[in-house]
Motif scaffolding. Sequence first.
Motif, PDB file in Angstrom:
ATOM      1  N   ALA A 257       0.672  -1.152  -0.276  1.00 43.75           N
ATOM      2  CA  ALA A 257      -0.105   0.026  -0.107  1.00 43.75           C
ATOM      3  C   ALA A 257       1.442   1.226  -0.266  1.00 43.75           C
ATOM      4  O   ALA A 257       0.709   2.095  -0.584  1.00 43.75           O
ATOM      5  CB  ALA A 257      -1.183   0.217   1.315  1.00 43.75           C
ATOM      6  N   HIS A 258       1.988   1.299   0.606  1.00 44.02           N
ATOM      7  CA  HIS A 258       3.029   2.468   0.776  1.00 44.02           C
ATOM      8  C   HIS A 258       4.140   2.406  -0.451  1.00 44.02           C
ATOM      9  O   HIS A 258       3.543   4.381  -1.097  1.00 44.02           O
ATOM     10  CB  HIS A 258       3.677   2.219   1.768  1.00 44.02           C
ATOM     11  CG  HIS A 258       4.663   3.537   2.094  1.00 44.02           C
ATOM     12  ND1 HIS A 258       6.131   3.576   1.308  1.00 44.02           N
ATOM     13  CD2 HIS A 258       4.548   4.720   2.460  1.00 44.02           C
ATOM     14  CE1 HIS A 258       6.976   4.256   1.822  1.00 44.02           C
ATOM     15  NE2 HIS A 258       5.875   5.206   2.636  1.00 44.02           N
ATOM     16  N   GLU A 259       3.447   1.858  -1.380  1.00 43.54           N
ATOM     17  CA  GLU A 259       4.113   1.484  -2.397  1.00 43.54           C
ATOM     18  C   GLU A 259       3.897   1.873  -3.380  1.00 43.54           C
ATOM     19  O   GLU A 259       3.827   3.075  -4.390  1.00 43.54           O
ATOM     20  CB  GLU A 259       5.381   0.263  -2.872  1.00 43.54           C
ATOM     21  CG  GLU A 259       6.376  -0.381  -2.067  1.00 43.54           C
ATOM     22  CD  GLU A 259       7.067  -1.538  -2.482  1.00 43.54           C
ATOM     23  OE1 GLU A 259       6.088  -1.624  -3.497  1.00 43.54           O
ATOM     24  OE2 GLU A 259       7.587  -1.954  -1.483  1.00 43.54           O
ATOM     25  N   ALA A 260       3.013   2.167  -3.524  1.00 43.86           N
ATOM     26  CA  ALA A 260       1.325   2.439  -4.207  1.00 43.86           C
ATOM     27  C   ALA A 260       0.588   3.320  -3.758  1.00 43.86           C
ATOM     28  O   ALA A 260       0.649   4.302  -5.511  1.00 43.86           O
ATOM     29  CB  ALA A 260       0.145   1.273  -4.050  1.00 43.86           C
ATOM     30  N   SER A 261       1.324   3.473  -3.386  1.00 40.67           N
ATOM     31  CA  SER A 261       0.728   5.732  -2.458  1.00 40.67           C
ATOM     32  C   SER A 261       1.469   6.072  -3.118  1.00 40.67           C
ATOM     33  O   SER A 261       1.339   7.072  -3.580  1.00 40.67           O
ATOM     34  CB  SER A 261       0.819   5.314  -0.767  1.00 40.67           C
ATOM     35  OG  SER A 261       0.475   7.222  -0.677  1.00 40.67           O
ATOM     36  N   THR A 262       2.899   6.162  -3.007  1.00 40.63           N
ATOM     37  CA  THR A 262       3.839   6.629  -3.504  1.00 40.63           C
ATOM     38  C   THR A 262       4.088   6.536  -5.014  1.00 40.63           C
ATOM     39  O   THR A 262       4.715   7.439  -5.834  1.00 40.63           O
ATOM     40  CB  THR A 262       5.303   5.820  -2.984  1.00 40.63           C
ATOM     41  OG1 THR A 262       5.477   5.983  -1.952  1.00 40.63           O
ATOM     42  CG2 THR A 262       6.817   6.622  -3.199  1.00 40.63           C
ATOM     43  N   GLY A 263       3.684   5.175  -5.608  1.00 44.26           N
ATOM     44  CA  GLY A 263       3.409   5.295  -7.465  1.00 44.26           C
ATOM     45  C   GLY A 263       2.917   6.241  -7.418  1.00 44.26           C
ATOM     46  O   GLY A 263       2.303   6.662  -8.527  1.00 44.26           O
ATOM     47  N   LEU A 264       0.877   6.312  -6.881  1.00 46.41           N
ATOM     48  CA  LEU A 264       0.337   7.226  -7.805  1.00 46.41           C
ATOM     49  C   LEU A 264       0.561   8.978  -7.300  1.00 46.41           C
ATOM     50  O   LEU A 264      -0.087   9.766  -7.665  1.00 46.41           O
ATOM     51  CB  LEU A 264      -0.958   7.217  -6.352  1.00 46.41           C
ATOM     52  CG  LEU A 264      -1.550   5.443  -6.001  1.00 46.41           C
ATOM     53  CD1 LEU A 264      -2.692   5.360  -5.324  1.00 46.41           C
ATOM     54  CD2 LEU A 264      -2.625   5.376  -7.351  1.00 46.41           C
ATOM     55  N   ILE A 265       1.530   9.406  -5.861  1.00 46.47           N
ATOM     56  CA  ILE A 265       1.768  10.721  -5.998  1.00 46.47           C
ATOM     57  C   ILE A 265       2.517  11.287  -7.355  1.00 46.47           C
ATOM     58  O   ILE A 265       2.525  11.913  -8.152  1.00 46.47           O
ATOM     59  CB  ILE A 265       2.591  10.512  -4.835  1.00 46.47           C
ATOM     60  CG1 ILE A 265       1.502  10.576  -3.120  1.00 46.47           C
ATOM     61  CG2 ILE A 265       3.546  11.938  -4.368  1.00 46.47           C
ATOM     62  CD1 ILE A 265       2.278  10.863  -2.074  1.00 46.47           C
ATOM     63  N   ARG A 266       3.527   9.767  -7.779  1.00 41.36           N
ATOM     64  CA  ARG A 266       4.424  10.110  -8.784  1.00 41.36           C
ATOM     65  C   ARG A 266       3.729  10.512  -9.797  1.00 41.36           C
ATOM     66  O   ARG A 266       4.026  11.399 -10.385  1.00 41.36           O
ATOM     67  CB  ARG A 266       5.340   8.619  -9.021  1.00 41.36           C
ATOM     68  CG  ARG A 266       6.978   8.649  -7.843  1.00 41.36           C
ATOM     69  CD  ARG A 266       7.956   8.141  -7.793  1.00 41.36           C
ATOM     70  NE  ARG A 266       8.706   8.560  -8.886  1.00 41.36           N
ATOM     71  CZ  ARG A 266       9.178   7.835  -9.572  1.00 41.36           C
ATOM     72  NH1 ARG A 266       9.805   6.421  -8.951  1.00 41.36           N
ATOM     73  NH2 ARG A 266      10.488   8.236 -10.722  1.00 41.36           N
ATOM     74  N   ALA A 267       3.107   9.843 -10.220  1.00 41.60           N
ATOM     75  CA  ALA A 267       1.891   9.733 -11.298  1.00 41.60           C
ATOM     76  C   ALA A 267       1.561  11.046 -11.080  1.00 41.60           C
ATOM     77  O   ALA A 267       1.006  11.479 -12.478  1.00 41.60           O
ATOM     78  CB  ALA A 267       0.686   8.610 -11.707  1.00 41.60           C
ATOM     79  N   GLN A 268       0.823  11.161  -9.794  1.00 45.99           N
ATOM     80  CA  GLN A 268      -0.083  12.808  -9.903  1.00 45.99           C
ATOM     81  C   GLN A 268       1.507  13.956 -10.806  1.00 45.99           C
ATOM     82  O   GLN A 268       0.563  15.031 -11.171  1.00 45.99           O
ATOM     83  CB  GLN A 268      -0.145  12.873  -8.933  1.00 45.99           C
ATOM     84  CG  GLN A 268      -1.506  12.494  -8.200  1.00 45.99           C
ATOM     85  CD  GLN A 268      -1.418  12.801  -6.863  1.00 45.99           C
ATOM     86  OE1 GLN A 268      -2.809  13.460  -6.399  1.00 45.99           O
ATOM     87  NE2 GLN A 268      -1.781  11.968  -5.803  1.00 45.99           N
ATOM     88  N   LEU A 269       2.164  13.787  -9.691  1.00 40.80           N
ATOM     89  CA  LEU A 269       3.735  14.637 -10.451  1.00 40.80           C
ATOM     90  C   LEU A 269       4.066  15.034 -11.974  1.00 40.80           C
ATOM     91  O   LEU A 269       4.005  15.785 -13.012  1.00 40.80           O
ATOM     92  CB  LEU A 269       4.404  14.427  -9.459  1.00 40.80           C
ATOM     93  CG  LEU A 269       4.240  15.016  -7.774  1.00 40.80           C
ATOM     94  CD1 LEU A 269       5.675  14.575  -6.658  1.00 40.80           C
ATOM     95  CD2 LEU A 269       4.202  16.339  -7.831  1.00 40.80           C
ATOM     96  N   MET A 270       3.121  13.512 -12.083  1.00 42.39           N
ATOM     97  CA  MET A 270       3.928  13.480 -13.868  1.00 42.39           C
ATOM     98  C   MET A 270       3.322  13.800 -14.374  1.00 42.39           C
ATOM     99  O   MET A 270       3.836  14.262 -15.997  1.00 42.39           O
ATOM    100  CB  MET A 270       4.623  12.094 -14.038  1.00 42.39           C
ATOM    101  CG  MET A 270       5.816  11.238 -13.911  1.00 42.39           C
ATOM    102  SD  MET A 270       6.010   9.178 -13.077  1.00 42.39           S
ATOM    103  CE  MET A 270       6.194   9.319 -14.739  1.00 42.39           C
ATOM    104  N   THR A 271       1.690  13.366 -13.919  1.00 48.10           N
ATOM    105  CA  THR A 271       0.511  14.408 -15.197  1.00 48.10           C
ATOM    106  C   THR A 271       0.491  15.689 -14.358  1.00 48.10           C
ATOM    107  O   THR A 271      -0.429  15.920 -15.554  1.00 48.10           O
ATOM    108  CB  THR A 271      -0.596  13.133 -14.926  1.00 48.10           C
ATOM    109  OG1 THR A 271      -0.592  13.054 -13.750  1.00 48.10           O
ATOM    110  CG2 THR A 271       0.455  12.017 -16.076  1.00 48.10           C
ATOM    111  N   ASN A 272       0.600  16.438 -13.392  1.00 54.04           N
ATOM    112  CA  ASN A 272      -0.229  17.053 -12.960  1.00 54.04           C
ATOM    113  C   ASN A 272      -1.529  17.212 -12.925  1.00 54.04           C
ATOM    114  O   ASN A 272      -2.228  18.033 -13.571  1.00 54.04           O
ATOM    115  CB  ASN A 272       0.343  18.451 -14.006  1.00 54.04           C
ATOM    116  CG  ASN A 272       0.077  19.801 -13.365  1.00 54.04           C
ATOM    117  OD1 ASN A 272       0.574  20.070 -12.207  1.00 54.04           O
ATOM    118  ND2 ASN A 272       0.037  21.045 -13.898  1.00 54.04           N
TER     119      ASN A 272
END
Length: 152
Positions: free
Chosen positions: A75-90
């Motif tokens: 879940a922590h890894e997924a959360s980190t990935g979601l944050i990165r996806a937000q930053l990558m796509t704005n």
Amino acid sequence: MRIGIADTTFARYDMGAAAIDELKKNASDLKIIRRTVPGVKDLPVASKKLIEEEGCEIVMALGMPGPMEKDKMCAHEASTGLIRAQLMTNTHILEVFVHEDEEEDPKELKKLADNRAREHAQNLIKMMFHPRLMEKEAGKGMREGKEDVGPL
């Protein structure tokens, strides 16, 4: 407006359906695109694809991590990935996770999952259509799925 819903087969409750139902009840002219993946670690790429390939303006990523320590790490890894996806796509991706160990009683867990999905869908509507309403809720100690704790 195009809204993305990314959910998982691992979840024990269909939070995606609850979120979609809530969105349809409270907003018109939505194009909802749903993608279901196996588990929470698959949600970041599913969310990113909804944004980049399907043109979604916002995404809800719904998952139900299990109670084991390994599940919490995923879940922590997924959360980190979601944050990165937000930053990558704005683009906002609302993480809507219900951890299986949040409630012992299966009926209460089901209620929590439904409430959290619906309340985050309401947050999405506020963010996209009524941002001033969201501002009025700042610092109010609001919780999705459970009782609000209130301001200090």
